[in-house]
Design a protein around this motif. Structure first.
Motif, PDB file in Angstrom:
ATOM      1  N   ILE A  13      35.704  39.424  38.149  1.00 27.90           N
ATOM      2  CA  ILE A  13      36.347  38.218  37.620  1.00 27.90           C
ATOM      3  C   ILE A  13      35.301  37.227  37.125  1.00 27.90           C
ATOM      4  CG2 ILE A  13      37.729  36.204  38.272  1.00 27.90           C
ATOM      5  CD1 ILE A  13      39.458  38.087  39.939  1.00 27.90           C
ATOM      6  N   LYS A  17      34.994  35.818  33.167  1.00 22.96           N
ATOM      7  CA  LYS A  17      35.605  34.494  33.174  1.00 22.96           C
ATOM      8  C   LYS A  17      35.676  33.853  31.789  1.00 22.96           C
ATOM      9  CE  LYS A  17      31.424  32.037  34.727  1.00 22.96           C
ATOM     10  NZ  LYS A  17      30.856  31.208  35.829  1.00 22.96           N
ATOM     11  N   LEU A  20      38.536  35.589  30.025  1.00 17.19           N
ATOM     12  CA  LEU A  20      39.810  35.163  30.594  1.00 17.19           C
ATOM     13  C   LEU A  20      40.188  33.761  30.130  1.00 17.19           C
ATOM     14  CD1 LEU A  20      39.114  36.537  34.171  1.00 17.19           C
ATOM     15  CD2 LEU A  20      40.868  37.410  32.608  1.00 17.19           C
ATOM     16  N   ALA A 106      43.439  38.412  35.149  1.00 14.95           N
ATOM     17  CA  ALA A 106      42.190  38.500  35.912  1.00 14.95           C
ATOM     18  C   ALA A 106      42.348  39.395  37.130  1.00 14.95           C
ATOM     19  CB  ALA A 106      41.753  37.098  36.339  1.00 14.95           C
ATOM     20  N   ALA A 110      40.497  43.103  37.939  1.00 14.57           N
ATOM     21  CA  ALA A 110      39.706  43.285  39.152  1.00 14.57           C
ATOM     22  C   ALA A 110      40.232  44.435  40.003  1.00 14.57           C
ATOM     23  CB  ALA A 110      39.693  41.990  39.948  1.00 14.57           C
ATOM     24  N   LEU A 361      40.565  31.045  38.898  1.00 12.81           N
ATOM     25  CA  LEU A 361      39.778  32.243  39.206  1.00 12.81           C
ATOM     26  C   LEU A 361      39.802  32.543  40.701  1.00 12.81           C
ATOM     27  CD1 LEU A 361      36.696  31.757  36.850  1.00 12.81           C
ATOM     28  CD2 LEU A 361      38.764  33.107  36.447  1.00 12.81           C
ATOM     29  N   SER A 364      43.069  34.191  41.506  1.00 11.06           N
ATOM     30  CA  SER A 364      43.053  35.536  40.923  1.00 11.06           C
ATOM     31  C   SER A 364      42.383  36.519  41.876  1.00 11.06           C
ATOM     32  CB  SER A 364      42.310  35.531  39.589  1.00 11.06           C
ATOM     33  OG  SER A 364      42.873  34.617  38.685  1.00 11.06           O
ATOM     34  N   LYS A 365      41.282  36.099  42.456  1.00  8.91           N
ATOM     35  CA  LYS A 365      40.561  36.960  43.395  1.00  8.91           C
ATOM     36  C   LYS A 365      41.402  37.235  44.641  1.00  8.91           C
ATOM     37  CE  LYS A 365      36.176  35.033  41.766  1.00  8.91           C
ATOM     38  NZ  LYS A 365      35.065  34.095  42.080  1.00  8.91           N
TER      39      LYS A 365
END
Length: 396
Positions: A13, A17, A20, A106, A110, A361, A364-365
């Motif tokens: 990610i 970035k 994205l 994202a 991943a 972000l 997203s993770k």
């Protein structure tokens, strides 16, 4: 917890970035209303194809899509990451759906990277583009058309002014109310008329008086959309739009009965006729947050430095609620820097600002790790299903 998965997710990610953010900005700069998200559909499907997904454009409807990644033809869970990308009239992406699309993209990239790295990860990743959340009920249509058949869990995130890992949104139904009266000259012979605008105003006042006797969690919003043409003609027609929201279906039944009494009593008092109908096809259910999924997300979100600001307040409605009654689902809300709340010009500006990227972000993770936990540990999905069945029984 797989440390290797976590490292892959975070690295992927971070590496993507700028890409994205560019996707998010393209959607934000050209806001499109429900079922008209042509440009957003093109941008997202091209991005997913570029990233190695098998993409089905125009999935059941022109601006929906479905992308898949399944590296091995073996049985395993099917996890769906959902994307939204429609905007609001006049104020653009004032609900931050460009960020929802970015976060989902994202997380999907991943998860795919981690699955490619480890042959032991079995399952299918589905990325589903769901149009028309802002009043159009896009997910309801997709449910009816079978888009969620075979999905073991569904997930997405939503930007807001607060962070809430366990939101439970409200049911929402929408009424159209029409009053029919009789025209007459307002100066010469008003007694021959029946004022439909008076009926609508009376109804509005009835609703206003009803509010003080409702539970704090129950909501009524109403506007008069038609009320005549010129002052010297008694209006023969008036129209209203009314929204009702409650935490549960049973409470909604009670509120509907009381609201309909407001509609009919206004007609009786003014000598008008009334017709009303509620939009059953676009009735939004309350969101049932799957606690197992949300707790996994919370664990990773907190590890990444996120804090839950307000676990109670989330007085919104979403068509994801309908999905949550069929498939184990979660949708945490996450805070972006903003002076206003969702559905304001301030929030539209914030959803396109650089400051929104960091929180987006992070979630997203956490969402990617939630999906990977399902793929990696079969017992997690069993627990997800058990809790889902309990929640559905409790909500009925």
């Amino acid at each position: 917890m797989s440390e290797k998965d976590f490292e892959i997710v975070c690295a992927k990610i971070e590496d993507k970035k700028e890409f994205l953010n560019s996707i998010s900005q393209e959607i934000w700069k050209m806001p499109e209303l429900n079922y008209k998200e042509v440009q957003a559909h093109a941008v997202l499907t091209c991005a997913l194809k570029r990233c190695g997904f098998q993409v089905q454009k125009h999935y059941f409807m022109p601006t929906a899509f479905r992308a898949e990644f399944c590296p091995k033809k073996v049985s395993g869970p099917t996890v769906a990451i959902l994307l939204e990308y429609d905007a609001l009239p006049e104020i653009g992406h004032a609900c931050g759906h460009n960020l929802i699309a970015e976060a989902g993209l994202a997380a999907a990239i991943a998860v795919k990277a981690a699955m490619e790295e480890d042959a032991d990860l079995k399952g299918k990743l589905v990325v589903m583009g769901t149009p028309a959340e802002e009043g159009g009920g896009g997910k309801i249509r997709l449910l009816e058309l079978g888009a969620f058949e075979g999905i073991d869990s569904a997930m997405m995130v939503h930007p807001a002014k607060i962070t809430n890992f366990f939101p439970r949104t409200l049911c929402n139904v929408r009424y159209s109310v029409q009053y029919k009266g009789k025209e007459a000259h307002a100066g010469a012979c008003p007694w021959e008329g029946r004022n439909a605008l008076d009926a609508a105003v009376s109804c509005y006042l009835n609703i206003a008086q009803l509010r003080q006797h409702l539970k704090p969690s129950w909501k009524i919003q109403a506007i008069i959309t038609k009320g005549g043409t010129i002052p010297n003609i008694i209006p023969s027609a008036a129209e209203m739009e009314v929204h009702l929201r409650t935490p549960t279906r049973n409470e909604l039944k009670v509120l509907r009965t009381r609201a309909e009494a407001c509609f009919t009593s206004a007609a009786t008092a003014t000598g008008c006729e009334v017709q009303f109908r509620y939009d059953e096809a676009n009735a939004y259910e309350n969101l049932i947050t799957n606690k197992v999924l949300a707790n996994i997300f919370k664990e990773y979100a907190e590890r990444l430095g996120m804090e839950e600001y307000d676990p109670e307040k989330w007085p919104a409605s979403t068509d994801l609620g309908n999905v949550s009654h069929v498939v184990p689902t979660f949708q945490p809300g996450y805070a972006i820097p903003c002076k206003g709340i969702n559905h304001t010009k301030e929030f539209a500006e914030a959803s396109g600002a650089p400051e929104a990227q960091g929180p987006t972000l992070l979630v997203s993770k956490a969402m990617a790790m939630t999906a990977l936990t399902i793929f990696r540990t079969p017992q997690t999905l069993e627990e997800v299903r058990r809790v889902f069945e309990e929640d559905i029984a409790d909500d009925s």
